[in-house]
Structures are given as structure tokens and as C-alpha cells.
Design a protein around this motif. Structure first.
Motif, mmCIF file in Angstrom:
data_model
loop_
_atom_site.group_PDB
_atom_site.id
_atom_site.type_symbol
_atom_site.label_atom_id
_atom_site.label_comp_id
_atom_site.label_asym_id
_atom_site.label_seq_id
_atom_site.Cartn_x
_atom_site.Cartn_y
_atom_site.Cartn_z
ATOM 1 N N THR A 40 0.853 -1.191 0.000
ATOM 2 C CA THR A 40 0.000 0.000 0.000
ATOM 3 C C THR A 40 0.887 1.238 0.000
ATOM 4 O O THR A 40 2.108 1.155 0.161
ATOM 5 C CB THR A 40 -0.921 0.014 1.226
ATOM 6 N N CYS A 41 0.279 2.380 -0.163
ATOM 7 C CA CYS A 41 1.053 3.608 -0.294
ATOM 8 C C CYS A 41 1.332 4.288 1.052
ATOM 9 O O CYS A 41 1.786 5.438 1.093
ATOM 10 C CB CYS A 41 0.332 4.582 -1.231
ATOM 11 N N ASP A 42 1.049 3.604 2.160
ATOM 12 C CA ASP A 42 1.222 4.209 3.483
ATOM 13 C C ASP A 42 2.664 4.169 3.978
ATOM 14 O O ASP A 42 3.143 5.112 4.606
ATOM 15 C CB ASP A 42 0.322 3.494 4.495
ATOM 16 N N PRO A 98 6.640 2.415 -0.584
ATOM 17 C CA PRO A 98 5.196 2.685 -0.658
ATOM 18 C C PRO A 98 4.695 2.634 -2.098
ATOM 19 O O PRO A 98 5.332 3.186 -2.997
ATOM 20 C CB PRO A 98 5.079 4.087 -0.058
ATOM 21 N N CYS A 99 3.594 1.946 -2.318
ATOM 22 C CA CYS A 99 3.008 1.725 -3.641
ATOM 23 C C CYS A 99 3.852 0.799 -4.520
ATOM 24 O O CYS A 99 3.563 0.640 -5.717
ATOM 25 C CB CYS A 99 2.770 3.039 -4.396
#
Length: 285
Positions: A40-42, A98-99
Motif C-alpha cells: 500500500t502507499c502508506d 510505498p506503492c
């Protein structure tokens, strides 16, 4: 004041079968499972290990080991398959930004004495099979199947490796000989060498060693040139693929520009049998 909580990293994992036909005893780097990771992008996610399970009508003892590849580069040590079919593949440095996304191929080395008609496949069965540190793991449903590899045909020839002693110490400077290798072939078939992954068992890393190439004993270049090591290892491609006849040996030298300090040590070797990729050449006599 409102408290802001940092988002927990999360990882989505899916797997896909790899088309495999019959494989001969002694075959190495046989693809058995492709695993896709998406962070995920977190936050960044570090994947530590995969707990695989061998299934099929065959013995776990027929599998010499399994490991993970990123392209042609091995990114794990070879893991043994236990009697119950479990194998823990420990990943060295797999971090997704991230991502980020990454696809690894799980490959198996088939034992030289593997039983004919044995069937082998590897699966991830649950999210807890993926150790991703503190990240939440989602294993995508319906993607657990792996292609079955069937053992058949004659035994593959084996590439052997020996390390003759260097004639002089490795010193700082350009075009130094940093290792000597003697590659041979045992078996009924000639082989063509395609790639070789060399790992430094010393302390030198990355750009401590540059412009790395494998040459014949007379100085003819046998591989492309790698700009530097990738961590502790270097992958070299034979250009063109190098033919070695059965019961034949070839003496080679690994040359490079040495930029490491005296405190850094250099001792290159072939860490695992599957680190030499070779294809048999049958019918050549």
C-alpha cells in the motif's frame, strides 16, 4: 489537539502457476510458483520469508532445495524441504517502497536421484505463511494453485566447480585477478553455460569491486562486464553461451577493478549449484 496515528503498512500477495513440463532428475532452477507482492502507499514493507508447502504424489526427498529469484538473481539461500513438505524461504533484502510492486519466482532444484513419475508443486496456503514484519498481509483468495512438475527422462549433466589457488595476492588497482575457477561437466551430455552468479564470501560489497568479467586463462572475455557487485554478489552472462563437453574442464579467471580498502576481503565462489545456469546439448558426440 487531535492525535494523528500513522497508517499501518499493508501487503497484498498473490501467486500464479508457472507452466512446467516434465523435468529430468538433476534439473536446477525449475520454476514452480510465481509470487506477486504489492505494498500500500502508506509505508515501505519488508518481506522476510515465505513458508511454502510441497504437495503432490512424490517424496520431499526428491527436492534438493527451493529458493527465490528476482529475474535471474537469486534473492534467498536455498531452503531444504522437510519430510512434511514445509520449506521456509528466507528473503535477504526484499523491501517494497510505498506503492511498490515486486514479482519473485520460486524455483526448485531436483535431486539427481529423484524418482521418475514423481509430482511436485508448491503453495502458499494462508496469510501467515508470509512474514512481512509488522505489515498486515492479505493473501488473495483463489490464487493458491501451483503448476505440478513431473520428474521424467534421463539424468541431467552436472557442472562442477573447483577453485585453484591465486598466483598472487589481490591488491588495489585495475584489472586484477580476484578468483580462479575450474568448471567441468559430469554426465552424458555436453552443456552450454548461460549465466553464473558469484557471491563474495568476504567483506567487500557493492562498488568495492568494479568492472567484473570472467575470462579464459589466456585472457579471452567469456562474459559481459558487470559495473559492480549487487551487495555481495554479481551475475555474469556468458556471451555467447559457453559450450563445455562432457568430462571436459575449463580454467577461468575472474578479473575486476579493486577499489576496496585493505580491511575489505574478497573471496568469490558459487554459493549454490543452481547459481550456474546451463542447458544440456544432447546428440553432440
Amino acid at each position: 489537539m487531535e492525535t494523528v496515528h500513522a497508517a499501518m503498512p499493508a501487503l497484498t500477495v498473490s501467486s500464479a502457476p508457472v507452466p512446467v513440463t516434465a523435468v529430468a532428475p538433476g534439473s536446477q532452477r525449475v520454476p514452480v510458483l510465481r509470487v506477486m507482492f504489492r505494498a500500500t502507499c502508506d509505508a515501505a514493507v519488508t518481506v522476510r520469508s515465505l513458508n511454502l508447502l510441497r504437495r503432490g504424489q512424490g517424496s520431499a526427498a526428491d527436492i534438493a532445495g527451493v529458493h527465490a529469484l528476482d529475474g535471474w538473481q537469486r534473492v534467498s539461500r536455498v531452503a531444504s524441504v522437510q519430510r512434511d513438505g514445509a520449506a521456509i524461504v528466507r528473503l535477504g533484502r526484499l523491501t517494497l517502497e510505498p506503492c511498490g510492486q515486486k514479482t519473485l519466482t520460486i524455483v526448485a532444484d531436483i535431486g539427481a536421484s529423484a524418482a521418475r513419475a514423481g509430482e511436485h508443486r508448491f503453495v502458499l496456503t494462508q496469510a501467515s505463511d508470509i512474514d512481512a514484519a509488522d505489515a498486515t498481509v492479505l493473501l488473495v483468495p483463489g490464487s493458491l494453485a501451483s503448476q505440478t512438475a513431473r520428474v521424467a527422462g534421463p539424468e541431467r549433466s552436472v557442472v562442477t566447480v573447483a577453485y585453484p589457488q591465486l598466483t598472487e595476492p589481490v591488491r588495489y588497482g585495475e584489472h586484477r585477478t580476484i578468483a580462479r575457477l575450474r568448471l567441468g561437466v559430469e554426465g552424458e551430455d555436453d552443456v552450454r553455460l548461460q549465466t553464473i552468479l558469484l557471491t563474495n564470501d568476504g567483506s567487500a560489497r557493492d562498488d568495492d569491486v568494479q568492472n567484473i568479467v570472467l575470462e579464459s586463462s589466456s585472457g579471452q572475455r567469456l562474459t559481459g562486464t558487470a559495473a559492480q557487485m549487487d551487495g555481495e554478489s554479481v551475475l555474469l552472462t556468458f556471451q555467447p553461451p559457453l559450450l563445455i563437453g562432457r568430462n571436459e574442464e575449463r580454467l577461468m579467471k575472474l578479473t575486476a577493478d579493486v577499489r576496496a580498502s585493505k580491511r575489505r576481503t574478497i573471496r568469490f565462489l558459487v554459493e549454490e549449484p543452481g547459481d550456474i545456469v546451463a542447458v544440456p546439448v544432447r546428440g553432440r558426440r
